[in-house]
Design an enzyme around this catalytic site. Structure first.
Site, PDB file in Angstrom:
ATOM      1  N   ASP A  65      49.360   9.420  40.340  1.00  0.00           N
ATOM      2  CA  ASP A  65      49.204  10.816  40.769  1.00  0.00           C
ATOM      3  C   ASP A  65      50.574  11.514  40.783  1.00  0.00           C
ATOM      4  O   ASP A  65      50.886  12.281  41.699  1.00  0.00           O
ATOM      5  CB  ASP A  65      48.523  10.920  42.135  1.00  0.00           C
ATOM      6  N   ARG A  69      52.225  19.208  33.966  1.00  0.00           N
ATOM      7  CA  ARG A  69      52.528  20.627  34.236  1.00  0.00           C
ATOM      8  C   ARG A  69      52.657  21.513  32.998  1.00  0.00           C
ATOM      9  O   ARG A  69      52.930  22.700  33.136  1.00  0.00           O
ATOM     10  CB  ARG A  69      53.807  20.764  35.074  1.00  0.00           C
TER      11      ARG A  69
END
Lengths: 355, 425
Positions: free
Chosen positions: B306, B66
């Site tokens: 993931d 992120r």
């Protein structure tokens, strides 16, 4: 998940459930569903009374939060609250702050901060009522969540069927239209399925996926794609509204839909001689149903609307007052003007008069 | 100098499974020897790994850190600390940041931040197309120069067959793997879970397994056409796995990864809890069975997490509105032990391979426990009981469906470049 509490005892007319929310019919047992229908019965009588207002929920407030367009369900719940003597606060999507970016939960918290006794909500997301209920400390009533369930509609349909046919047991129920996106169909299947009804689902195959045959284990459900076959021997024909906004998404035109799936008098002859036709409204006359059928003697459309108020009175009464009080059914006092003054009395004889 | 002694060293790359002591000097492994001798030299620090497994450092091919741009959900610092707790010594960071990692400056930024704040190695993956928009091919050579290890438009597939062909052709000449998020998006419009009985019952819009398999079919054909190394990310459907199996049998350079949540959970586990919402969505019972088989028989090359953090304000909403993705680092090994090893489906060595040699080979590198190799090691227990508490996670997000789950076996220590970056107490 708290949906419905424990059954303590079940003489008809007594308040015997401790349930907080009404989020879906799927988790309820036949006894619990039957109890809800029995509780609605005396409220049906109230609808015929010249003075329809009880004082049962006087001082209570029902928050109506409709995050999705609705006319009849919102008015029906509002009327039900008014006839129980409750006040309402209204939130409609257009007027709400959701367009200003507030989350659903923040909106719910804000409504809750005004101290209602119950939140009735409709939302376009499946599971939205379940989600809000997990975070609120007041009862939540699902007035339709996305394409999941519409519990009060399922109950009012069952009440209507029971009134007309005398029973909701072991019937052949045919549901026509856009099953995939129908919360009405799911609530009906989960309710009537527990009373031994058999279902035939029919519509364009993209709206009637085979997976539907397995959504209620133990309930006989079959998907067929020819309307004539679907109507064979049906006791109840439940029409679903064709959401015209969806007609350009599935691969068939409105004209093809009419050709293949419109309910007309000729096709209805294939159903059982005494079959009844239900439609949750609003009706698209001339699309899914012809006017002669919609207005004919087998149609129950307007009774459904009337029964909707009774069912919703029962729901509101049970979620707001039912958890804390025992005793007679308020509508069995049967004198609305008097009960304005005295509230409801608890008498033994009225306790058993509900059915 | 640090000696990891008394441990059971399992390294699929060298076919090792025996008690060994490991001497670490600086950031390299200096020596691997019979137990006893290395620790007796004075002045050496020791890490007693008695009763524990010592494996090559785990590599996660698929993570979302992120940063830059969505630091309220995760940063390279918090994400890599969570990775270290999960036993990972290297994580490949997907390019769908803000801005997208589609050029060398962003790649360098990620690597600089990782160097300054990261607990484990960060190996960036570059976007295949500019902004991952599926229009123009990105500056892949420049990013490779800066340090990317693969390309992907993850979060979505490479938009068109034409572009996918271009990217594969180009990456073949650059010797980079192309990692594909396989999804025919036209079959998945508005979908929030796998299409099936559960989605139908819940009234949630489903995407069919075919949404993934159709795209895998396209990409396998293009890998054959171009000779590229195609790696299918987070493979979730039986039909997709069969295509990878058939591609492998034809000698194509096609590989795939599976996530712990896809081999643990199925669509029937979904209710309206957005912690069960991810893309690809949880598959059907038979998909999970096929994935477990593929993990055992070698069709699946790697386990990848993931890891997809989303801050509570974004994730704790109606199911329809919640973003896809769940946390993955800290529960990966525990789930693999539970589902694969303790369940008797895979030998321990094969499970370790899926975390180490498997992902390394996809990236075209070799990692093993031998003198001269980087001192990246994962030390774990196969029987220690512990409970995952997401509130204890260094991640900034809390979106795990496994909060409160009890595990048997998990990470004990993570050693990156010779430093112990995580150790249980």
């Amino acid at each position: 998940m708290k949906v419905f509490g424990t059954l303590l005892e079940s003489p008809v007319g007594k308040l015997t459930y401790r349930f907080r929310d009404l989020l879906a019919l799927e988790p309820l047992t036949a006894d619990e569903l039957g109890f809800l229908l029995d509780q609605s019965k005396p409220f049906q009588e109230i609808q015929k009374h010249p003075l329809k207002k009880l004082a049962t929920l006087r001082g209570k407030t029902v928050a109506l939060a409709f995050f999705e367009n609705s006319t009849r369900t919102r008015i029906s719940f509002g009327t039900a609250a008014a006839r129980l003597g409750a006040d309402t606060m209204n939130l409609q999507a257009e007027a709400s702050s959701i367009k200003k970016g507030e989350t659903l939960l923040d909106t719910a918290f804000n409504l809750n901060a005004m101290k209602p006794d119950c939140l009735v909500m409709r939302h376009s997301a499946s599971g939205a009522a379940d989600y809000v209920a997990r975070h609120l400390d007041i009862p939540v009533v699902n007035a339709g969540d996305g394409t999941h369930e519409h519990p009060s509609q399922g109950l009012l349909d069952a009440l209507t069927i029971r009134d007309r046919l005398g029973t909701i047991e072991n019937l052949n129920v045919t549901i026509l239209g856009d099953l995939l996106h129908s919360r009405v169909a799911r609530s009906n299947i989960h309710l009537l399925g527990k009373f031994g009804c058999r279902f035939t689902l029919c519509g364009p195959s993209i709206w009637v996926p085979r997976e539907l045959e397995k959504i209620a284990p133990g309930v006989p459900i079959r998907c067929v794609y020819k309307m004539e076959e679907a109507l064979e021997d049906a006791h109840v024909v439940l029409m679903l509204r064709v959401q015209t906004e969806r007609l350009d998404d599935p691969p068939l035109s409105a004209n093809d839909y009419i050709l293949l799936y419109q309910l007309n008098a000729e096709r209805l002859k294939r159903a059982h001689r005494d079959a009844i036709v239900l439609h949750p409204g609003p009706i698209n006359r001339g699309i899914e149903i012809t006017p002669e059928v919609a207005d004919g003697g087998q149609s129950c459309v307007l009774e459904q609307v009337t029964n909707g108020v009774a069912v919703r009175m029962a729901i509101l009464y049970l979620v707001i007052a039912g958890a804390s009080e025992g005793g007679a059914h308020p509508a069995l006092e049967a004198n609305p003007s008097r009960s304005e003054e005295s509230g409801h009395k608890k008498t033994k004889e009225s306790a058993n008069a509900g059915d | 100098m640090l000696v990891i002694n008394n441990g059971r060293v399992i390294d699929p790359a060298t076919n090792t499974d025996r008690p060994r002591d490991i001497l670490i000097d600086g950031d390299k492994i200096a020596e691997v020897a019979e137990p006893g001798r290395l620790a007796t030299v004075p002045g050496r620090e020791t890490f007693d790994a008695a009763g524990l497994i010592v494996a090559p450092g785990f590599i996660d091919l698929h993570a979302h850190l992120r940063e830059p741009g969505q630091e309220s959900s995760e940063t390279i610092e918090t994400g890599t600390r969570a990775a270290a707790r999960g036993g990972f010594t290297a994580v490949c960071s997907m390019p769908n940041t803000k801005p997208v990692n589609d050029n060398a400056s962003v790649t360098r930024f990620v690597l600089d931040r990782a160097k300054a704040t990261g607990a484990v190695h960060v190996w960036p993956i570059g976007a295949a197309s500019v902004g991952s928009q599926g229009q123009a091919i990105s500056e892949i050579a420049g990013m490779k120069d800066a340090g990317i290890v693969a390309v992907s438009d993850d979060g979505k597939p490479i938009a068109t067959a034409k572009l996918a062909r271009q990217v594969m052709d180009y990456c073949r000449s650059l010797d980079l793997p192309v990692i594909e998020h396989a999804e025919d998006v036209s079959l998945a419009v508005g979908a929030v879970m796998r299409e099936g009985v559960t989605s139908t019952r819940l009234g949630l819009r489903g995407m069919p397994a075919a949404a993934e398999a159709v795209c895998v079919a396209r990409d396998v054909q293009l890998a054959e056409l171009t000779g590229a190394r195609l790696h299918v990310a987070h493979l979730s459907a039986k039909a997709s796995l069969e295509q990878v199996r058939s591609a492998k049998s034809r000698g194509l350079r096609v590989t795939c990864e599976v996530t712990p949540h896809h081999f643990t959970l199925i669509d029937e586990d979904v209710s309206y809890d957005s912690r069960f919402k991810m893309n690809p969505p949880l598959g059907a019972r038979e998909d999970r069975a096929a994935l477990l088989e593929g993990l055992a028989d070698g069709t699946v090359d790697a386990i990848a997490t993931d890891h997809a953090p989303h801050e509570p304000a974004l994730k704790d909403v109606e199911f329809d509105r919640a973003p896809f993705g769940i946390l993955g680092f800290e529960t990966a090994l525990g789930l693999a032990l539970e589902q694969l090893v303790h369940a008797g489906r895979l030998p321990l060595g094969r499970m370790i391979e899926l975390f180490t040699r498997g992902p390394a080979r996809i990236l075209g590198i070799e990692r093993k426990i031998a003198a001269g190799q980087p001192a990246d090691l994962t030390v774990f227990s196969i029987d220690r009981a512990w409970t995952y508490r997401v509130e204890d996670s260094p991640s900034k997000s809390r979106n795990s469906p496994f909060d409160g789950k009890q595990f048997r076996g998990g990470p004990v220590a993570t050693i990156v470049a010779g430093r112990v970056v995580y150790r249980t107490n």
